[in-house]
Design a protein around this motif. Structure first.
Motif: not given
Ligand code: ADP
Ligand code: MG
Length: 353
Positions: A204-219
């Motif tokens: 949300a305009a730079g307020d981020m929440t993330t879960w899991g990993k990118q498709p290539d397995g990278q965080p």
């Protein structure tokens, strides 16, 4: 702990590999993305999946969840329950959905934790200001001083028996500008997860929440950049399973007699808070991060850093109004200066002198 990195502001940029470039087993998962305007802000939802249809359905469900929350909590929509509470200030309690009641209850807890620096009843002072560039004169000091009397989370009365909320002072109003986006990001993530999306981002305009990993397995990596040169990331925060939220004065502010007044109000004075240009909070919960970013901004560099260092699992990165960078004790920054992306450089540094 003081970094003399002058002239750096904080802008969160998300590094997304849109194509699977797995180093191990090949994966056909892709990051699917949608960008749209919600809650008056630019939202970006990312879902990683091999199934494009599922990813798109999950993103749509996330978007609907954010719209639902906005309709419930917005102080700007006359039909919202928050508006009903505000209209009844000083006259009677209003029973609301447990969801809104609980959000208010958590907001009051954060007010207690931050000694009132975060306070959803900031509105009485806020309305004296305009942070859209149209303001040319400061409000009268006596008006500012008087407004503070109508701020006070202690006078938001909650009754758990009927989920009612009562603002004791007729001049009081509540608003979720400093916590609502974080709450919505948490809920959108939960909805997408429940639909089977194992990795993604709500931004949300730079307020981020993330879960899991990118498709290539990278965080996931969130870049910290100078807005003057947005391509130039000066460090990266590894962001899997966490929220990274920034409060700052570089978007909404008033410029009067050469001085900048940002849109975060110090409830003790009624004036915009001073001392910091930007606060980034890193912790697993986007709602808490959102509220703490605002509170730390109000508390200023010294008290703000002190607060964050007391809280387990919460870290921060601050830029003072003198362009100094301060970090909480356990913040781990990944320095990739002059590099395009983290996987090309594995240097990790702790944010210490
Ligand atoms: P942004 O919306 O840029 O992410 P914040 O999360 O810090 O920034 O929220 C700022 C908004 O919060 C203001 O625009 C206002 O609506 C509200 N607000 C301002 N001061 C306070 C405060 N002391 N406590 C709680 N909310 C506040
Ligand atoms: Mg906030």
């Amino acid at each position: 702990m003081l970094h003399r990195l002058s002239l750096f502001f904080i802008v969160c940029l998300l590094l997304i590999q849109t194509q699977a470039i797995a180093k191990g087993a090949p994966s056909s998962a892709k990051a699917h993305k949608k960008v749209l305007l919600l809650m008056g802000t630019r939202f970006e939802l990312v879902a990683v999946s091999e199934n494009e249809q599922l990813a798109n359905n999950a993103i749509d469900a996330g978007v609907n969840e954010i719209k639902r929350i906005e309709a419930l909590i917005s102080e700007w929509q006359p039909t919202s329950q928050t508006s009903a509470i505000n209209r009844a200030a000083g006259s009677m309690p209003v029973s609301v959905d447990p969801e809104l009641y609980n959000l208010i209850s958590r907001s009051i807890k954060i007010s207690r934790l931050t000694d009132g620096a975060f306070d959803i009843s900031f509105a009485a002072a806020y309305k004296l200001w305009k942070f859209d560039g149209s303001m040319t004169r400061l409000p009268a000091p006596e008006d500012v001083a008087a407004s503070v009397k109508h701020i006070g989370y202690q006078r938001i009365k909650l009754n758990p028996a009927n989920y009612s909320v009562y603002l004791e002072d007729p001049e009081m109003k509540i608003g979720f500008g400093a916590i609502g986006k974080g709450y919505a990001a948490n809920r959108a993530r939960d909805v997408m997860r429940k639909m089977g999306i194992k990795a993604g981002v709500v931004n949300a305009a730079g307020d981020m929440t993330t879960w899991g990993k990118q498709p290539d397995g990278q965080p996931w990596y969130v870049g910290i950049a100078d807005p003057a040169e947005k391509e130039k990331v000066f460090s990266w925060l590894m962001a899997s399973e966490t929220a990274i939220v920034t409060s700052g004065d570089y978007e909404k502010f008033a410029q009067i007699d050469g001085k900048r007044y940002g849109h975060i109000i110090d409830p003790r004075t009624g004036y915009p808070a001073t001392g910091l240009k930007s606060v980034t909070i890193i912790c697993p919960d986007a709602e808490l991060a959102d509220a703490l970013a605002t509170a730390t901004y109000v508390l200023g560099p010294e008290d703000g850093l002190y607060l964050i260092n007391q809280l387990k699992g919460v870290e921060c990165l601050l830029i003072t109004d003198k362009d100094e960078m301060l970090a909480s004790d356990n913040l781990s920054l990944h320095f990739y200066q002059n590099r395009k992306s983290p996987e090309k450089n594995n240097k990790t540094a702790k944010a210490q002198p």
